[in-house]
Design a protein around this motif. Structure first.
Motif, PDB file in Angstrom:
ATOM      1  N   TYR A   4       9.847   0.032  14.337  1.00  5.11           N
ATOM      2  CA  TYR A   4      10.934   0.875  13.840  1.00  5.11           C
ATOM      3  C   TYR A   4      12.237   0.138  13.519  1.00  5.11           C
ATOM      4  O   TYR A   4      13.263   0.778  13.272  1.00  5.11           O
ATOM      5  CB  TYR A   4      11.212   2.021  14.813  1.00  5.11           C
ATOM      6  CG  TYR A   4      10.501   3.309  14.425  1.00  5.11           C
ATOM      7  CD1 TYR A   4       9.127   3.319  14.207  1.00  5.11           C
ATOM      8  CD2 TYR A   4      11.185   4.503  14.261  1.00  5.11           C
ATOM      9  CE1 TYR A   4       8.456   4.476  13.838  1.00  5.11           C
ATOM     10  CE2 TYR A   4      10.532   5.666  13.892  1.00  5.11           C
ATOM     11  CZ  TYR A   4       9.166   5.649  13.678  1.00  5.11           C
ATOM     12  OH  TYR A   4       8.516   6.807  13.302  1.00  5.11           O
ATOM     13  N   PRO A  32      11.902   5.349  20.547  1.00  5.15           N
ATOM     14  CA  PRO A  32      11.689   6.485  19.652  1.00  5.15           C
ATOM     15  C   PRO A  32      12.770   7.560  19.638  1.00  5.15           C
ATOM     16  O   PRO A  32      13.222   7.955  18.558  1.00  5.15           O
ATOM     17  CB  PRO A  32      10.336   7.037  20.115  1.00  5.15           C
ATOM     18  CG  PRO A  32       9.613   5.830  20.615  1.00  5.15           C
ATOM     19  CD  PRO A  32      10.665   5.011  21.298  1.00  5.15           C
ATOM     20  N   PRO A  33      13.252   8.079  20.790  1.00  2.00           N
ATOM     21  CA  PRO A  33      14.267   9.138  20.708  1.00  2.00           C
ATOM     22  C   PRO A  33      15.592   8.662  20.113  1.00  2.00           C
ATOM     23  O   PRO A  33      16.383   9.470  19.614  1.00  2.00           O
ATOM     24  CB  PRO A  33      14.441   9.591  22.165  1.00  2.00           C
ATOM     25  CG  PRO A  33      13.972   8.436  22.979  1.00  2.00           C
ATOM     26  CD  PRO A  33      12.862   7.820  22.194  1.00  2.00           C
ATOM     27  N   CYS A  64      10.516  11.644  18.505  1.00  2.00           N
ATOM     28  CA  CYS A  64      11.060  10.581  17.666  1.00  2.00           C
ATOM     29  C   CYS A  64      11.802  11.164  16.472  1.00  2.00           C
ATOM     30  O   CYS A  64      12.869  10.690  16.097  1.00  2.00           O
ATOM     31  CB  CYS A  64       9.932   9.664  17.195  1.00  2.00           C
ATOM     32  SG  CYS A  64      10.465   8.312  16.132  1.00  2.00           S
ATOM     33  N   ASP A  65      11.239  12.215  15.877  1.00  4.56           N
ATOM     34  CA  ASP A  65      11.888  12.831  14.722  1.00  4.56           C
ATOM     35  C   ASP A  65      11.254  14.192  14.456  1.00  4.56           C
ATOM     36  O   ASP A  65      10.092  14.432  14.800  1.00  4.56           O
ATOM     37  CB  ASP A  65      11.739  11.948  13.480  1.00  4.56           C
ATOM     38  CG  ASP A  65      12.704  12.327  12.367  1.00  4.56           C
ATOM     39  OD1 ASP A  65      13.708  13.008  12.656  1.00  4.56           O
ATOM     40  OD2 ASP A  65      12.457  11.940  11.207  1.00  4.56           O
ATOM     41  N   THR A  86       7.304  13.891  14.691  1.00  2.00           N
ATOM     42  CA  THR A  86       6.833  12.518  14.879  1.00  2.00           C
ATOM     43  C   THR A  86       7.076  12.102  16.321  1.00  2.00           C
ATOM     44  O   THR A  86       8.194  12.244  16.833  1.00  2.00           O
ATOM     45  CB  THR A  86       7.559  11.534  13.942  1.00  2.00           C
ATOM     46  OG1 THR A  86       7.364  11.935  12.586  1.00  2.00           O
ATOM     47  CG2 THR A  86       7.028  10.115  14.128  1.00  2.00           C
ATOM     48  N   VAL A  87       6.029  11.621  16.974  1.00  2.00           N
ATOM     49  CA  VAL A  87       6.164  11.031  18.305  1.00  2.00           C
ATOM     50  C   VAL A  87       5.582   9.622  18.263  1.00  2.00           C
ATOM     51  O   VAL A  87       4.634   9.355  17.528  1.00  2.00           O
ATOM     52  CB  VAL A  87       5.458  11.865  19.403  1.00  2.00           C
ATOM     53  CG1 VAL A  87       6.116  13.228  19.555  1.00  2.00           C
ATOM     54  CG2 VAL A  87       3.976  12.020  19.110  1.00  2.00           C
ATOM     55  N   VAL A  88       6.177   8.736  19.038  1.00  2.00           N
ATOM     56  CA  VAL A  88       5.665   7.374  19.179  1.00  2.00           C
ATOM     57  C   VAL A  88       5.394   7.161  20.656  1.00  2.00           C
ATOM     58  O   VAL A  88       6.265   7.393  21.496  1.00  2.00           O
ATOM     59  CB  VAL A  88       6.674   6.333  18.656  1.00  2.00           C
ATOM     60  CG1 VAL A  88       6.174   4.924  18.919  1.00  2.00           C
ATOM     61  CG2 VAL A  88       6.919   6.533  17.154  1.00  2.00           C
ATOM     62  N   TYR A 142      15.852   7.092  17.421  1.00  2.00           N
ATOM     63  CA  TYR A 142      15.770   7.217  15.965  1.00  2.00           C
ATOM     64  C   TYR A 142      16.285   8.575  15.493  1.00  2.00           C
ATOM     65  O   TYR A 142      17.119   8.654  14.572  1.00  2.00           O
ATOM     66  CB  TYR A 142      14.329   7.002  15.504  1.00  2.00           C
ATOM     67  CG  TYR A 142      14.151   7.146  14.011  1.00  2.00           C
ATOM     68  CD1 TYR A 142      14.776   6.258  13.131  1.00  2.00           C
ATOM     69  CD2 TYR A 142      13.390   8.170  13.479  1.00  2.00           C
ATOM     70  CE1 TYR A 142      14.634   6.397  11.755  1.00  2.00           C
ATOM     71  CE2 TYR A 142      13.241   8.309  12.107  1.00  2.00           C
ATOM     72  CZ  TYR A 142      13.867   7.424  11.253  1.00  2.00           C
ATOM     73  OH  TYR A 142      13.723   7.566   9.890  1.00  2.00           O
ATOM     74  N   SER A 186       8.576  11.771  24.334  1.00  2.07           N
ATOM     75  CA  SER A 186       9.866  12.026  23.699  1.00  2.07           C
ATOM     76  C   SER A 186       9.702  12.258  22.201  1.00  2.07           C
ATOM     77  O   SER A 186       8.784  11.729  21.569  1.00  2.07           O
ATOM     78  CB  SER A 186      10.820  10.854  23.952  1.00  2.07           C
ATOM     79  OG  SER A 186      10.281   9.656  23.435  1.00  2.07           O
ATOM     80  N   GLU A 246       1.899   5.997  16.451  1.00  5.46           N
ATOM     81  CA  GLU A 246       2.773   7.008  15.873  1.00  5.46           C
ATOM     82  C   GLU A 246       1.916   8.199  15.471  1.00  5.46           C
ATOM     83  O   GLU A 246       0.991   8.061  14.682  1.00  5.46           O
ATOM     84  CB  GLU A 246       3.487   6.441  14.648  1.00  5.46           C
ATOM     85  CG  GLU A 246       4.399   7.448  13.951  1.00  5.46           C
ATOM     86  CD  GLU A 246       4.902   6.916  12.617  1.00  5.46           C
ATOM     87  OE1 GLU A 246       6.086   6.541  12.545  1.00  5.46           O
ATOM     88  OE2 GLU A 246       4.099   6.864  11.656  1.00  5.46           O
TER      89      GLU A 246
END
Length: 243
Positions: free
Chosen positions: A142, A112-113, A53-54, A61-63, A115, A51, A20
């Motif tokens: 997550y 991730p996306p 994540c937030d 934030t990317v995972v 979220y 992608s 993350e």
């Protein structure tokens, strides 16, 4: 699309081969869940699409999973370093289609996306249900975040080491929902397509050259002509996809 140079504020391992990364900068070009960013990685010719994540309060934030040279190099980046990022790429999911009880289907790196989408749907007044699929317990991430965001959350593992043994399709066939959103490998999509009972949207993973529609390297055929996954996608409506 916008080229920015955000600073890394965190980059930590959260599951097996999964990291993350958080970055601080101007991410106003990201306007919808399901969009992606493209990282320049030192020593690699092509950028790495990841992608979103937030995005919240100027923090992206990317995972990502370490699956090759580029992401392995990314895993060694430390807080304080600056990244070269193309931001606000892709079309994203249509939150307005979700209805009262949307279904979120994420498989592995496709989680991730879901979220950011989950949070957007909750803000819109929906009651989402999320089904997150992994191979084994040590790959799960997550789950708690989805629950905290307000989603009824189910986790599946192929080997049965955590949650429900099996695949996401073993769960979604038992659920009631108004619309679905999915992200993950194409093999999962084909299984989902045989199981879902509503309209929905799929976010496709594809190798990319430029990431913004110029090179045509990620084009695919749809019922309405050729589309570029990076520019016209990565999200496509169920009804336009040729399997």
């Amino acid at each position: 699309m916008e080229r920015i140079f955000p600073k890394v504020t965190g980059n930590a391992r959260i599951a097996e081969n999964t990291y993350e990364m958080r970055l601080s900068g101007d991410f106003s070009s990201i306007t919808a869940p399901g969009q992606f960013v493209n990282f320049a990685v030192e020593g690699c010719y092509l950028r790495r699409p990841i992608s979103v994540c937030d995005v919240e309060n100027g923090i992206l934030t990317v995972v990502y999973k370490t699956v090759g040279k580029g992401t392995e190099i990314m895993s060694r980046i430390r807080p304080g370093e600056t990244m070269d990022v193309l931001s606000g790429l892709g079309n994203g999911y249509d939150v307005g289609e979700g209805g009262e009880r949307p279904l979120l289907i994420g498989g592995g790196a496709g989680v991730p996306p879901m979220y950011m989408l989950c949070k957007a749907l909750v803000r819109a007044g929906a009651r989402p249900v999320a089904v997150l699929g992994f191979n084994s317990r040590n790959e799960v991430f997550y789950e708690d975040e989805f629950k905290a965001a307000g989603a009824e959350t189910h986790v599946t593992t192929v080997d049965g080491s955590y949650g429900i043994k099996g695949y996401v399709t073993d769960v979604i066939g038992k659920l009631d929902y108004t619309y679905f959103y999915a992200c993950g490998p194409e093999a999962m999509f084909k299984a989902v397509e045989k199981t879902v009972k509503s309209d929905g949207e799929y976010s496709f993973e594809e190798r990319m050259g430029c990431g913004f529609g110029a090179c045509m390297g990620c084009s695919c055929k749809t019922k309405y002509g050729s589309k570029r996954i990076c520019k016209d996608g990565p999200v496509l409506k169920r009804g336009e996809i040729i399997w």
